[in-house]
Design an enzyme around this catalytic site. Structure first.
Site, PDB file in Angstrom:
ATOM      1  N   GLY A  76      73.119  89.264  50.463  1.00 14.37           N
ATOM      2  CA  GLY A  76      74.103  89.981  51.278  1.00 14.37           C
ATOM      3  C   GLY A  76      73.428  90.914  52.271  1.00 14.37           C
ATOM      4  N   GLY A 121      69.342  86.039  46.901  1.00 16.26           N
ATOM      5  CA  GLY A 121      70.410  85.582  46.020  1.00 16.26           C
ATOM      6  C   GLY A 121      70.207  84.168  45.523  1.00 16.26           C
ATOM      7  NE  ARG A 153      67.995  90.534  43.883  1.00 21.23           N
ATOM      8  CZ  ARG A 153      69.303  90.422  43.985  1.00 21.23           C
ATOM      9  NH1 ARG A 153      70.066  90.512  42.909  1.00 21.23           N
ATOM     10  NH2 ARG A 153      69.860  90.227  45.163  1.00 21.23           N
TER      11      ARG A 153
HETATM   12  C1  3PG Z   1      73.132  91.182  44.790  1.00 22.27           C
HETATM   13  O1  3PG Z   1      72.866  90.545  43.787  1.00 22.27           O
HETATM   14  O2  3PG Z   1      73.721  90.686  45.772  1.00 22.27           O
HETATM   15  C2  3PG Z   1      72.696  92.616  44.866  1.00 22.27           C
HETATM   16  O3  3PG Z   1      72.070  93.010  43.685  1.00 22.27           O
HETATM   17  C3  3PG Z   1      73.869  93.494  45.182  1.00 22.27           C
HETATM   18  O4  3PG Z   1      74.844  93.371  44.185  1.00 22.27           O
HETATM   19  P1  3PG Z   1      76.368  93.593  44.546  1.00 22.27           P
HETATM   20  O5  3PG Z   1      76.775  92.471  45.439  1.00 22.27           O
HETATM   21  O6  3PG Z   1      77.100  93.582  43.225  1.00 22.27           O
HETATM   22  O7  3PG Z   1      76.488  94.933  45.234  1.00 22.27           O
END
Ligand code: 3PG
Ligand code: MG
Length: 399
Positions: free
Chosen positions: A380, A356, A35
């Protein structure tokens, strides 16, 4: 939607860039910097144009107050290495350190602010509280660039509210991600094959629901598969199971049948008698998916299933994959994930790895990132996009 060009000449301007620098850490050691690397181009472009670039991001889920375990300092250092430039670091987000650090920037220089989630206002559910914190952030900048694709599904101060207060644009990373996701949702080339894994089916309900009318084939592995196997009437031993979702999974299986979408579940499973842990040698065993022993738990899809999944993936012209097939962090349970990843590199068409864990898996397992059509930085966020949900951090940019 407005892109970087819409901000006009940024020379000498303070530009606040919301990146998603939320990377996995072991202590202060970054275990996957994907990232951070993905965030470099937008930051570099702005710096090259003479902007004073102020980067803000979250890391993990601290509880709205400073917590050294979630400091962005090691991340700022890595960003500097990747940019090949000095990156200043503010030890707070909107306080004295941030104000002084930003004031000291010259044209073309970059600063990173400490974890934005050290401030309760960032994630508050109350609009006024988030808005007030966003105005603190806004004092540090003349313009805002939204480039943290992994977090655009969050209605948070540095993602959403800030864009209501400053001239705003999307960065190149967000632009690229949206381009690819549009290709998945608008007349995808067929067959359209989707592979879903990961531990919880409850995280994927919306996307499964939506894909039942869009995809041709849905391959399901990972921890979430056991709730589906249970829905088919099989015992799953000590495997991960969401009892309250069994009915929903049964409904999905029935709907898939009616709508002509093929849901493929594994026919064999790699089990062990315990979840992998440091002090015990794994004892993997392959069993039939309808014959998981009561003293065992499933930790990967089996070799027959891996081969069948890989075939189906290779047969797709558009393939989206989110979620590992097993506990890939342990070598004994990585083969299913490896087989799916390998097959994605062989797709004749568009192959997309949804952020992710699957993106991290691809890199940890040593695959060449260039072999995939696209590796998303948002897990997500990309799932919510595929669900057809509005992403607050995107929608706000066209207001
Ligand atoms: C992730 O890793 O899914 C994103 O950086 C968002 O993080 P979060 O789910 O804690 O909002
Ligand atoms: Mg997440």
């Amino acid at each position: 939607m407005r892109d970087l060009e819409s901000l006009g000449d940024v020379r000498g301007k303070r530009v606040l860039v919301r990146s998603d620098l939320n990377v996995p850490l072991e202590g202060t050691n970054i275990t996957d910097d994907g990232r951070i690397r993905a965030s470099v181009p937008t930051i570099r472009t702005l710096a090259d144009r003479g902007a004073r670039v102020v980067v803000t991001s979250h890391l993990g889920r601290p509880k709205g107050e400073p917590d050294p375990a979630y400091s962005l300092e090691p991340v700022a250092r890595r960003l500097g290495d990747l940019l090949g430039a000095d990156v200043a670091f503010a030890t707070d987000t909107v306080g004295e350190s941030a104000t002084e650090t930003v004031a000291a920037l010259d044209d073309g220089q970059v600063a990173v602010l400490e974890n934005v989630r050290f401030n309760a206002g960032e994630t508050s559910s109350q609009d006024e509280i988030r808005g007030a914190f966003a105005s603190e952030l806004a004092k540090l900048a003349d313009a805002f660039v939204s480039d943290g694709f992994g977090v655009v599904h969050r209605k948070q101060a540095s993602v959403y509210d800030i864009a209501l207060q400053l001239p705003s644009a999307m960065g190149g990373l967000v632009e690229g991600e949206l381009d690819v996701l549009r290709r998945l949702t608008h007349e995808p080339e067929r067959p359209y094959v989707v592979v879903l894994g990961g531990s919880k089916v409850s995280d994927k309900l919306g996307v499964i629901d939506n894909l039942l009318s869009k995809a041709d084939t849905l391959l399901i592995g990972g921890g979430m598969v056991f709730t589906f196997l249970k829905a088919q009437g099989h015992e799953v031993g000590g495997s991960l199971l969401e009892d309250d979702q069994v009915e929903t999974c049964r409904d999905y299986l029935a709907r898939a049948e009616e709508s002509g979408v093929e849901i493929v579940l594994p026919t064999d499973i790699v089990v062990d008698t315990a979840f992998p842990s440091g002090d015990r040698e794994p004892q993997p065993r392959v069993v039939a998916a309808d014959g998981i022993p009561s003293d065992s738990l499933g930790l990967d899809i089996g070799p027959d299933s891996a081969a069948a999944f890989a075939d189906a993936v290779r047969g797709g012209r558009t393939v989206f994959w989110n979620g590992p097939m097993g506990v890939f962090e342990t070598d004994a349970f990585a083969d299913g994930t490896r087989a799916v990843a390998q097959a994605l590199t062989e797709v004749d068409g568009l192959s997309v790895v949804g952020g992710g864990d699957s993106a991290a898996a691809v890199r940890t397992l040593g695959f060449d990132e260039a072999a995939f059509g696209h590796i998303s930085t948002g897990g997500g966020a990309s799932l919510e996009y595929l669900e057809g949900k509005e992403l607050p951090g995107i929608a706000v940019l066209s207001r």
